[in-house]
Every structure is written in C-alpha cells, then in structure tokens.
Design a protein around this motif. Structure first.
Motif, short mmCIF file in Angstrom:
data_model
loop_
_atom_site.label_atom_id
_atom_site.label_comp_id
_atom_site.label_asym_id
_atom_site.label_seq_id
_atom_site.Cartn_x
_atom_site.Cartn_y
_atom_site.Cartn_z
N SER A 132 -4.14 -14.14 -0.89
CA SER A 132 -5.37 -15.28 -0.98
C SER A 132 -5.58 -14.15 -2.75
O SER A 132 -4.02 -12.68 -2.62
N GLN A 133 -6.23 -14.20 -3.47
CA GLN A 133 -5.51 -13.65 -4.67
C GLN A 133 -6.40 -12.44 -5.03
O GLN A 133 -6.10 -11.60 -6.13
N VAL A 134 -7.56 -12.06 -4.17
CA VAL A 134 -8.61 -11.35 -4.15
C VAL A 134 -7.50 -10.19 -3.77
O VAL A 134 -6.82 -8.92 -3.93
N ILE A 135 -6.31 -10.14 -2.39
CA ILE A 135 -5.00 -9.52 -1.89
C ILE A 135 -4.20 -8.93 -3.31
O ILE A 135 -3.62 -8.13 -3.05
N ILE A 136 -4.12 -10.73 -3.81
CA ILE A 136 -3.05 -10.44 -5.15
C ILE A 136 -3.85 -9.34 -5.82
O ILE A 136 -2.88 -8.31 -7.24
N GLY A 137 -5.43 -8.87 -6.40
CA GLY A 137 -5.63 -8.43 -7.07
C GLY A 137 -5.28 -7.09 -6.80
O GLY A 137 -5.20 -5.67 -7.84
N LEU A 138 -5.98 -6.42 -5.69
CA LEU A 138 -6.05 -5.31 -5.78
C LEU A 138 -4.11 -4.72 -4.96
O LEU A 138 -4.11 -3.32 -5.32
N VAL A 139 -3.25 -5.50 -4.47
CA VAL A 139 -1.89 -4.94 -5.11
C VAL A 139 -1.90 -4.84 -6.14
O VAL A 139 -0.99 -3.29 -6.06
N PHE A 140 -1.90 -5.57 -7.33
CA PHE A 140 -1.43 -5.23 -8.57
C PHE A 140 -2.99 -3.44 -9.34
O PHE A 140 -2.44 -3.30 -9.82
N THR A 141 -3.60 -3.74 -8.54
CA THR A 141 -4.57 -2.37 -8.20
C THR A 141 -4.25 -1.04 -8.72
O THR A 141 -3.52 -0.45 -9.33
N TRP A 142 -3.16 -1.48 -7.41
CA TRP A 142 -2.28 -0.22 -7.09
C TRP A 142 -1.16 0.16 -7.48
O TRP A 142 -0.31 0.55 -8.01
#
Length: 298
Positions: A123-133
């Motif tokens: 999911s794009q949301v998961i990708i966003g969270l991973v790259f935020t970390w």
C-alpha cells in the motif's frame, strides 16, 4: 424448406446483429457514464459555484479560477507536480533495465523477481510510513549511512528544498516495480524468429535492443508511460502520509491542494476548480501522447 427456415430465424431475431456488441457493452458503458463521466461534468459545474458542502450553492462564475491563478500555493503545487512528472519519467527506463536483467534463465532468479515485485503490492500508505522512518533524522537508516561516510544528518522531510525530492523517491520505488512487470510481460511475448534473424545479421547488444526488441515492446512502453504520467499528476497518498503538504506548503501538489481546500477549508467549488485544472493538464498530456503514438504507428 431451407429458405423458409432462414426467414423464420430472421423473424425470430429480437435484436439486429449490428446491435449485439452494444448490448454486451451496455452495462460497462452505464457504469462508465455513472462513475466517470458524471463526476467529471459535476466537477466542472461545481467549480462555478461557491459552496461549503452544506448550505446553498452560490453562483460565482469564473471567480474560483481567477483566485486560483492568483494563488502562490497553486503555482507551488503545480511546480511540484511538474517535478513529479519529470522525475517519474525515470521509472520506464529503469523498469526496462531491471526487466532485461531479470529476463534470464539463472538459478534463483524467481526469488530475485519476487523481491523486485514486492514494492508494487505494498500500500502507498505503508510505503509512506517506511520512507518516513527511513528519513528520520535521529533513528533513520539514511542518516546512519550519511554518518558512516562522515556527512551531517539531514532532516529531509523538514527541509523545504529537499522534501519534494524525498517524497518522489518514495513514489518511484513502486512505480519502477510496476514498469518492470509490464516489460517482463512484453519480453516474454517477443518474436524469437525476429531476434534470431537479427543475430544472423550480426546484430547484438544495443543495436539488437534498439532495432528489434524495443519496437516489439512499444505497447508495454505506451502503457508504462501513460500510467506513470497519471500517477505523477494525481500523486496524493505519499504527500498526505509523509508531510501533509508541509513544511509550510512546500511539498503540496494539486491533488492534495484539492483535498485540503474541499475537506478542511470547506471550499468545495474552489477545490473543484483545482480538480478541473488537474484534469485538463492530464487530458492534454495523454491526448498529445496518444496522437504521437498513432502517427508513429501509421
């Protein structure tokens, strides 16, 4: 007797044969009109009104568009969308390069293909969270790598100059995977006779790729470019997840601006005007690309 039977069959036909395809397409056309055409027309209409989503609509004509083209936020969002579009064009050639690398009969290549395919199913949301970390200035892996090479840590998502590039890098990860899948499918459908004939004519390497393989991959290239352009212009999920348009609106894009004006500022008409501009940009680009594609095929 045969003539009588044929005439009876023709009389029994309720629908003329020429209308049969339209009968089969009717359900899809109804759904397309209801969920695509009607919202587009409604957005054009709504952009001419001032409406908070609850009270009465007030006719304002082109005032929303006049305000929009006088807005610094709009031009910042438009500039960011152009950056998204330019950098997202890296996805098709990178996807092609990875597909050529993976299109080999080597032991363990299926596992490698699965690893490259993995970003596409997240999911794009998961990708966003991973790259935020990943970009986190204190605990993120990016700054650990920079510290290893002796560089100072960077708060990437808090930096107005670099934040958009950081989000685009996150978006490129799954987009490259999608283009790779398209090209892998195209490579599996190549005409082996053409390739063999080219090799007999001593064509190899880049010449073989340019003159034999790439022309056969033109349908995959067309889909990859169109989907990449649409993905770049309607970018929303990663911006909303990673920065919410910040810091100070420096990473906002047209899709997020439309959402923010409509949902948070209760300006449905103004948000619809942003949507109309985004739609027209997208339609103009795709029409231009389709025209060039059809001309090259002729």
């Amino acid at each position: 007797m045969d003539r009588a039977n044929n005439s009876n069959k023709q009389k029994k036909r309720v629908i003329p044969i020429s209308l049969v395809p339209w009968v089969f397409m009717a359900p899809a056309l109804v759904l397309f009109a209801l969920y695509v055409l009607y919202p587009i027309i409604e957005s054009f209409t709504l952009s001419l009104y001032s409406w908070d989503g609850m009270g009465d609509k007030v006719w304002v004509g082109l005032d929303n568009y006049i305000e929009l083209f006088d807005s610094e936020v709009f031009f910042k969002a438009l500039t960011n969308n152009v950056l998204w579009l330019l950098l997202f064009m890296l996805a098709p050639p990178l996807g092609l390069a990875i597909a050529l690398f993976l299109n080999q009969d080597v032991k363990g290549i299926r596992l490698v293909k699965a690893l490259f395919f993995f970003p596409f199913v997240i999911s794009q949301v998961i990708i966003g969270l991973v790259f935020t970390w990943f970009y986190d200035p204190s605990l993120g892996l990016l700054n650990s790598i920079l510290a290893f090479f002796g560089s100072e840590p960077i708060a990437l998502l808090s930096n107005e100059e670099y934040v958009t590039f950081g989000i685009i890098a996150a978006g490129l990860w799954p987009q490259i995977a999608y283009c790779m899948i398209l090209y892998l499918t195209g490579l599996n459908n190549l005409n082996p006779e053409l390739i063999e004939a080219a090799r007999l004519d001593n064509a190899k390497g880049f010449k073989l790729l340019r003159h034999i393989i790439l022309p056969q991959l033109s349908p995959a290239t067309f889909i990859a470019v169109v989907v990449t352009v649409i993905g770049a212009l309607r970018s929303f999920d990663l911006v909303a997840t990673m920065t919410a348009g910040g810091p100070w609106g420096s990473s906002t894009v047209l899709a997020y601006m439309m959402y923010e004006e409509s949902i948070f500022n209760y300006r449905m008409g103004y948000g619809a005007a942003v949507a109309v501009v985004l739609f027209l940009i997208m339609a103009a680009y795709i029409a231009f690309f389709l025209t060039r594609m059809l001309r090259s095929e002729k």
